[in-house]
Design a protein around this motif. Sequence first.
Motif, PDB file in Angstrom:
ATOM      1  N   GLY A  23      32.608  43.665  43.956  1.00 28.95           N
ATOM      2  CA  GLY A  23      33.964  43.198  44.385  1.00 28.95           C
ATOM      3  C   GLY A  23      34.489  43.772  45.603  1.00 28.95           C
ATOM      4  O   GLY A  23      33.885  44.199  46.736  1.00 28.95           O
ATOM      5  N   ARG A  24      35.705  44.084  45.578  1.00 29.52           N
ATOM      6  CA  ARG A  24      36.554  44.809  46.561  1.00 29.52           C
ATOM      7  C   ARG A  24      36.443  46.023  46.842  1.00 29.52           C
ATOM      8  O   ARG A  24      36.471  46.325  47.911  1.00 29.52           O
ATOM      9  CB  ARG A  24      38.176  44.430  46.499  1.00 29.52           C
ATOM     10  N   PHE A  25      35.793  46.678  45.937  1.00 33.47           N
ATOM     11  CA  PHE A  25      35.326  48.042  45.730  1.00 33.47           C
ATOM     12  C   PHE A  25      34.232  48.148  47.009  1.00 33.47           C
ATOM     13  O   PHE A  25      34.405  49.189  48.033  1.00 33.47           O
ATOM     14  CB  PHE A  25      34.770  48.590  44.684  1.00 33.47           C
ATOM     15  N   ALA A  74      38.409  44.818  31.641  1.00 32.30           N
ATOM     16  CA  ALA A  74      37.982  43.590  32.036  1.00 32.30           C
ATOM     17  C   ALA A  74      39.084  42.570  33.098  1.00 32.30           C
ATOM     18  O   ALA A  74      38.413  42.180  34.138  1.00 32.30           O
ATOM     19  CB  ALA A  74      37.562  42.683  30.969  1.00 32.30           C
ATOM     20  N   LEU A  75      40.186  42.745  32.630  1.00 33.10           N
ATOM     21  CA  LEU A  75      41.290  42.108  33.571  1.00 33.10           C
ATOM     22  C   LEU A  75      41.300  42.733  34.842  1.00 33.10           C
ATOM     23  O   LEU A  75      41.297  42.054  36.026  1.00 33.10           O
ATOM     24  CB  LEU A  75      42.585  42.089  32.818  1.00 33.10           C
ATOM     25  N   VAL A  76      41.050  44.238  34.995  1.00 34.85           N
ATOM     26  CA  VAL A  76      41.097  44.899  36.077  1.00 34.85           C
ATOM     27  C   VAL A  76      39.983  44.651  36.996  1.00 34.85           C
ATOM     28  O   VAL A  76      39.925  44.179  38.221  1.00 34.85           O
ATOM     29  CB  VAL A  76      41.339  46.223  35.862  1.00 34.85           C
ATOM     30  N   ALA A  77      38.921  44.442  36.442  1.00 37.48           N
ATOM     31  CA  ALA A  77      37.602  43.943  37.016  1.00 37.48           C
ATOM     32  C   ALA A  77      37.859  42.648  37.565  1.00 37.48           C
ATOM     33  O   ALA A  77      37.181  42.345  38.762  1.00 37.48           O
ATOM     34  CB  ALA A  77      36.252  43.839  35.976  1.00 37.48           C
ATOM     35  N   VAL A  78      38.324  41.615  36.981  1.00 37.10           N
ATOM     36  CA  VAL A  78      38.433  40.241  37.396  1.00 37.10           C
ATOM     37  C   VAL A  78      39.484  40.493  38.637  1.00 37.10           C
ATOM     38  O   VAL A  78      39.204  39.688  39.770  1.00 37.10           O
ATOM     39  CB  VAL A  78      39.166  39.242  36.454  1.00 37.10           C
ATOM     40  N   ALA A  79      40.581  40.987  38.336  1.00 33.82           N
ATOM     41  CA  ALA A  79      41.508  41.262  39.589  1.00 33.82           C
ATOM     42  C   ALA A  79      40.845  41.997  41.024  1.00 33.82           C
ATOM     43  O   ALA A  79      41.447  41.544  41.955  1.00 33.82           O
ATOM     44  CB  ALA A  79      42.672  42.042  39.033  1.00 33.82           C
ATOM     45  N   LEU A  80      39.890  42.533  40.599  1.00 37.39           N
ATOM     46  CA  LEU A  80      39.054  43.437  41.819  1.00 37.39           C
ATOM     47  C   LEU A  80      38.191  42.554  42.415  1.00 37.39           C
ATOM     48  O   LEU A  80      37.382  42.960  43.260  1.00 37.39           O
ATOM     49  CB  LEU A  80      38.680  44.935  41.394  1.00 37.39           C
ATOM     50  N   GLY A  81      37.991  41.351  41.710  1.00 36.52           N
ATOM     51  CA  GLY A  81      36.939  40.432  42.173  1.00 36.52           C
ATOM     52  C   GLY A  81      35.459  40.685  41.917  1.00 36.52           C
ATOM     53  O   GLY A  81      34.544  40.324  42.430  1.00 36.52           O
ATOM     54  N   ALA A  86      46.974  52.646  43.152  1.00 34.01           N
ATOM     55  CA  ALA A  86      46.530  52.946  44.171  1.00 34.01           C
ATOM     56  C   ALA A  86      45.006  52.260  44.426  1.00 34.01           C
ATOM     57  O   ALA A  86      44.897  51.729  45.603  1.00 34.01           O
ATOM     58  CB  ALA A  86      45.748  54.496  44.025  1.00 34.01           C
ATOM     59  N   ILE A  87      44.334  51.957  43.246  1.00 36.25           N
ATOM     60  CA  ILE A  87      43.025  50.979  43.406  1.00 36.25           C
ATOM     61  C   ILE A  87      43.396  49.758  44.028  1.00 36.25           C
ATOM     62  O   ILE A  87      42.741  49.195  44.829  1.00 36.25           O
ATOM     63  CB  ILE A  87      42.264  51.221  42.360  1.00 36.25           C
ATOM     64  N   PHE A  88      44.517  49.166  43.231  1.00 33.29           N
ATOM     65  CA  PHE A  88      44.820  47.791  43.685  1.00 33.29           C
ATOM     66  C   PHE A  88      45.126  47.485  45.059  1.00 33.29           C
ATOM     67  O   PHE A  88      44.553  46.404  45.762  1.00 33.29           O
ATOM     68  CB  PHE A  88      45.848  47.202  42.856  1.00 33.29           C
ATOM     69  N   LEU A  89      46.011  48.554  45.793  1.00 31.03           N
ATOM     70  CA  LEU A  89      46.410  48.628  47.138  1.00 31.03           C
ATOM     71  C   LEU A  89      45.409  48.707  48.058  1.00 31.03           C
ATOM     72  O   LEU A  89      45.354  48.181  49.139  1.00 31.03           O
ATOM     73  CB  LEU A  89      47.621  49.225  47.236  1.00 31.03           C
ATOM     74  N   LEU A  90      44.538  49.971  47.975  1.00 31.11           N
ATOM     75  CA  LEU A  90      43.550  50.291  48.615  1.00 31.11           C
ATOM     76  C   LEU A  90      42.418  49.150  48.765  1.00 31.11           C
ATOM     77  O   LEU A  90      41.998  49.077  49.885  1.00 31.11           O
ATOM     78  CB  LEU A  90      42.764  51.570  48.015  1.00 31.11           C
ATOM     79  N   THR A  91      42.279  48.465  47.856  1.00 35.02           N
ATOM     80  CA  THR A  91      41.190  47.396  47.801  1.00 35.02           C
ATOM     81  C   THR A  91      41.715  46.056  48.369  1.00 35.02           C
ATOM     82  O   THR A  91      40.914  44.978  48.384  1.00 35.02           O
ATOM     83  CB  THR A  91      40.483  47.395  46.536  1.00 35.02           C
ATOM     84  N   TRP A  92      42.981  45.904  48.621  1.00 32.49           N
ATOM     85  CA  TRP A  92      43.485  44.787  48.959  1.00 32.49           C
ATOM     86  C   TRP A  92      43.466  44.633  50.453  1.00 32.49           C
ATOM     87  O   TRP A  92      44.309  45.170  51.149  1.00 32.49           O
ATOM     88  CB  TRP A  92      45.050  44.450  48.683  1.00 32.49           C
ATOM     89  N   LEU A  93      42.244  44.329  51.030  1.00 32.89           N
ATOM     90  CA  LEU A  93      41.998  44.506  52.470  1.00 32.89           C
ATOM     91  C   LEU A  93      42.914  43.716  53.560  1.00 32.89           C
ATOM     92  O   LEU A  93      42.879  43.875  54.539  1.00 32.89           O
ATOM     93  CB  LEU A  93      40.635  44.090  52.738  1.00 32.89           C
TER      94      LEU A  93
END
Length: 480
Positions: free
Chosen positions: A358-360, A344-351, A120-127
């Motif tokens: 980041g994307r948040f 840490a990896l998720v934080a990188v993935a979210l920019g 959900a987080i990945f897709l919602l923040t993929w603008l």
Amino acid sequence: MTLVDHIVQRRVAILVGGVVLVALVVAWRNRPGVLYDDAAITMRYAWRIGHGHGWTYNDFDKTNGASAPLYTLVLAVLGLGMDLPTAARAVCIVCYAVAVGMATYLAERIAGMVAAVLAAIFLLTWLDFLAQSLSGMESAFAVVLGLAVIIALREDRDGWAGVILGLAVINKLDAGLLLVAVVLVYLGIMRRPPWRVLGAAAVTFTPWMLVATAYFGSVIPYSFTQKASAEVVNPAADVSSTWIIELLRNQRMIPMVLLAAAAVVAAYWVTKRHRRAGLALVVCLVWPALHGLAFSVIPLGDRYPWYLTALYAPLAISAACAVATAVDLAPGWWKVGVGIAAVALVAVALGMRDEPGGRFRNLANSVVNGPQASEGEEVESTRREAAKYLASIVEPGDVISTCFGWFAYEAIETPIAETCPLNTRKPVDPPRWATYVAMPSTVEPELPPGARIVATFISKTDPNTQPSMRVDVVELDTGS
């Protein structure tokens, strides 16, 4: 069903429902002021279908230029009772929210609650997924159909998976890549051909194939054959075979793609636990891989970002499942270390490495402040403004020479002489009106003898920069 199963199902339902509500708010707050030009092409077809003119762009010219027949039919039905741009916006908003909810549910059914939350987080923040989903085109509708196929496979509903897969292929022929992915993965994991899937898909798709062949002469959209044959190519386009990777890199989504690729390892453990969950996860990997490969090697005119929309949801699901599976498999105290590494990896993935929040933060800003006017939206607004003006001055029997969908939609009963023939085959009378476009990257258009510019429209998001586009509405010398 045990008490634990009831509790888990309730938690999942609450999570998915909450995600859908959040996605609806995000979509509503980010709804664009004007839809994409290609959406206007689809809406011209939808209006003409709904008003008894058949599946045509011009009278008596049966051309399947709308590359998403099922979506076009949905708009045709909705357009009988509401304004078509409003109908397209509504469908896109709902489909975006449903797609995010479906991705959340599917991730949970593959790898648990952690995967569901991350998906959900990945897709919602993929603008960019948000922008393409709300474009007015068929992108989000196609994603919903594709995810529905994979969910049906996960839930051991092969017949329904086939029916929805047939509808997905009717909607967009590139869903045939999903069909290939399903067959290959099913053979590899279930050790038998997916006969029920294929049979139901064939039963669903065959009637449309017969109708389209009889009506248009082919089930393949005319717009696709024109682009694939290089008959219609943007002369300024420089499309390399790596354009998808370059686009994802520009979106700073490569870390997400790498996380998704790690799901190849996770798929082994998921499949050992539950073959249907493994089937769903591997389809989420193979489908975007085939899609990306096909759109990298087949020339389709230009690097249009909406070609990639089908990739985003399965990539987000795969990345989420990779992280969740790694944490779940870590033994004892190793879970703490693996969990920290996963965060840490998720934080990188979210920019978050590139900028605070980041994307948040970008997502929150878009919800609080609404979407910022982009150069692309300004260009579309300029096109539509020019189209409304031209529609107000054309007379019955006038023909418009143009390549743009907004002119075709606003002057919806006026014959169109396409300068980039994706929707028309039969010639029309000599045009009285034409649209000429100038951009910084193109050569200044040269008017034919006797023509005169009657109006000029300029798009400019920044007063201190040069115009991003100029549209001239031109009256031609029909006697020349």
